[in-house]
Design an enzyme around this catalytic site. Structure first.
Site, short mmCIF file in Angstrom:
data_model
loop_
_atom_site.label_atom_id
_atom_site.label_comp_id
_atom_site.label_asym_id
_atom_site.label_seq_id
_atom_site.Cartn_x
_atom_site.Cartn_y
_atom_site.Cartn_z
N HIS A 90 38.22 38.18 26.50
CA HIS A 90 38.25 39.47 27.20
C HIS A 90 38.79 39.39 28.62
O HIS A 90 39.03 40.41 29.25
CB HIS A 90 36.85 40.11 27.22
CG HIS A 90 35.95 39.49 28.25
ND1 HIS A 90 35.29 38.31 28.03
CD2 HIS A 90 35.61 39.87 29.50
CE1 HIS A 90 34.59 37.99 29.11
NE2 HIS A 90 34.77 38.92 30.03
C1 UD1 Z 1 34.10 43.16 33.30
C2 UD1 Z 1 34.07 42.13 34.44
C3 UD1 Z 1 34.06 40.73 33.85
C4 UD1 Z 1 32.94 40.56 32.84
C5 UD1 Z 1 33.05 41.65 31.78
C6 UD1 Z 1 31.89 41.54 30.83
C7 UD1 Z 1 35.21 42.89 36.48
C8 UD1 Z 1 36.38 42.65 37.36
N1 UD1 Z 1 35.23 42.23 35.29
O1 UD1 Z 1 35.34 42.98 32.62
O2 UD1 Z 1 33.88 39.79 34.89
O3 UD1 Z 1 33.04 39.29 32.25
O4 UD1 Z 1 33.01 42.94 32.43
O5 UD1 Z 1 32.16 42.15 29.60
O6 UD1 Z 1 34.30 43.62 36.84
N2 UD1 Z 1 36.43 49.49 28.24
C9 UD1 Z 1 36.03 50.34 27.24
N3 UD1 Z 1 34.69 50.62 27.12
C10 UD1 Z 1 33.76 50.09 27.92
C11 UD1 Z 1 34.18 49.24 28.96
C12 UD1 Z 1 35.50 48.93 29.09
O7 UD1 Z 1 36.85 50.84 26.49
O8 UD1 Z 1 32.55 50.38 27.74
C13 UD1 Z 1 37.85 49.15 28.37
C14 UD1 Z 1 38.62 50.10 29.25
O9 UD1 Z 1 39.90 50.24 28.74
C15 UD1 Z 1 38.70 49.35 30.59
C16 UD1 Z 1 38.78 47.91 30.12
O10 UD1 Z 1 37.98 47.86 28.94
O11 UD1 Z 1 39.77 49.73 31.36
C17 UD1 Z 1 38.30 46.90 31.13
O12 UD1 Z 1 36.94 47.19 31.49
P1 UD1 Z 1 36.34 46.76 32.91
O13 UD1 Z 1 34.95 47.20 32.99
O14 UD1 Z 1 37.28 47.14 33.99
O15 UD1 Z 1 36.39 45.19 32.89
P2 UD1 Z 1 35.97 44.16 31.75
O16 UD1 Z 1 37.21 43.59 31.18
O17 UD1 Z 1 34.97 44.72 30.81
#
Ligand code: UD1
Length: 367
Positions: free
Chosen positions: A210
């Protein structure tokens, strides 16, 4: 006890729900009134709500509902919403507890510093020494702003000292280890391996990907798929929503079964029954170690080098051959050491609470 003492824990993502489950329990045991603030960084049901169910965490007192955005916008929006909540509710906590290294961590740390709220960082002192990772920037800044730094390992304590941070530093052990020990049996009872994995214990590999670097650079994701495809075993891959999207753009080998993210307890079962795990998650590297499951880390480095002792975790980055070797070469692994254990007592979460009480001179129920 001082009835005025009240603490806020701020969470937003899956691993933070796990860590907070433990420290909230510790604060409850000491009788501290507390509130749980959810930034809304993770919001899909299987990335969010099911964790609260599995881990017996109380519902958040507030969900700021920030959701996804670019890192700067997301961090800014969280700061905006958190400050508004504090101002509008007229409630100022005596300390704010943050976890790990996500954008939610940094946003809360900055708001706490700006409002002179003492800041407690659970999982302080970790470093990858790679500032291109958003998490590294988040943890450097959060450590710099923290009043109580709960370092999970002796190495984390040393790394802070090298940066001149010694005041307020406590070695506490790792609260994620507490969670594995607390919930593993429940996971196995509730979700038997073969039913969850679809394969007998020991026959399959568990994989998760991820990290931004691995999902956004398609050549890296392709190399990881190449390595997994060379394994002559089924690979169970619960995919983060963003990973799932990217995998639609490339060829996924037939032995790799991509599925929706799984709840915490099912993940523990899947891990416990796996022949090996291939992951870029910091949490899963440690959980694998404590469950005695060999791990291949899909990154060029790790913040948890202790897990590589005895060959339990191998840093394979995206090299397909190294991945295959890490999964197949099992025999010479010695017993895991005591990495991440609390320095005294049974749990790291009790050490975290003790560090807060001592450093912030909090008056607790049993004080
Ligand atoms: C975040 C943390 C990472 C951690 C991870 C745990 C940061 C910089 N990164 O990464 O350190 O290891 O969480 O899982 O804070 N999305 C969904 N649904 C959700 C959440 C996310 O669809 O419930 C998708 C969206 O397209 C979003 C992307 O995932 O833009 C990234 O989500 P984000 O929360 O920005 O970062 P993670 O990759 O989850």
């Amino acid at each position: 006890m001082n009835a005025e003492t009240a603490l806020a824990s701020v969470v937003g993502t899956r691993p933070q729900f796990v860590k907070a489950a433990m420290t909230i329990r510790g604060l409850d045991e000491r009788g501290f009134p507390q509130r749980l603030i959810h930034t809304g960084q993770h919001y899909d049901r299987e990335m969010d709500e099911v964790f609260f169910e599995d881990l017996d965490i109380p519902r958040p007192d507030v969900n700021l509902g920030v959701g996804s955005a670019s890192p700067s916008r997301q961090t800014g929006a969280m700061m905006d919403a958190l400050e508004a909540y504090l101002m509008e509710s007229g409630w100022t906590p005596d300390a704010m507890v943050v976890f790990g290294d996500t954008n939610s961590t940094l946003a809360a740390a900055l708001v706490a510093a700006q409002h002179q709220i003492p800041l407690v960082h659970v999982e302080a002192g970790l470093r990858s020494y790679d500032r291109s990772m958003p998490e590294e920037v988040n943890r450097l800044l959060t450590d710099d702003l923290s009043d109580v730094l709960c370092a999970p390992t002796p190495r984390a304590v040393r790394q802070l000292a090298e940066e001149g941070i010694e005041k307020g530093v406590y070695r506490t052990g790792d609260v994620m280890r507490d969670a594995v020990l607390t919930y593993r049996q429940r996971a196995e009872d509730r979700y038997p391996v073969e039913r969850v994995a679809g394969h007998p214990a020991g026959s399959y590999v568990l994989a998760t990907v991820h990290r931004a670097r691995n999902t956004d650079q398609l050549d890296r994701l392709e190399a990881i798929m190449d390595g997994l495809g060379r394994l002559e075993r089924p690979v169970v891959l619960p995919a983060h929503p963003r990973t799932r999207e990217r995998l639609e753009e490339i060829a996924v080998p037939a032995n790799v079964k991509v599925r929706a993210p799984v709840r915490y307890l099912k993940m523990l079962t899947l891990l416990g029954g796996a022949r090996a795990v291939c992951t870029d998650s910091g949490g899963l590297q440690r959980e694998a170690y404590w469950c005695r499951v060999p791990c291949a880390t899909l990154r060029p480095e790790t913040e948890w080098p202790e897990t590589t002792e005895g060959g339990w975790n191998r840093i394979v980055d995206v090299d397909p051959e190294a991945l295959v070797r890490a999964v197949e070469e099992l025999p010479d692994r010695s017993e895991p050491s005591g990495f991440g254990v609390p320095p005294r007592g049974e749990t790291a979460y009790a050490c975290v609470v003790e560090a807060m009480v001592e450093e912030l001179e909090l008056a607790g129920a049993d004080a």
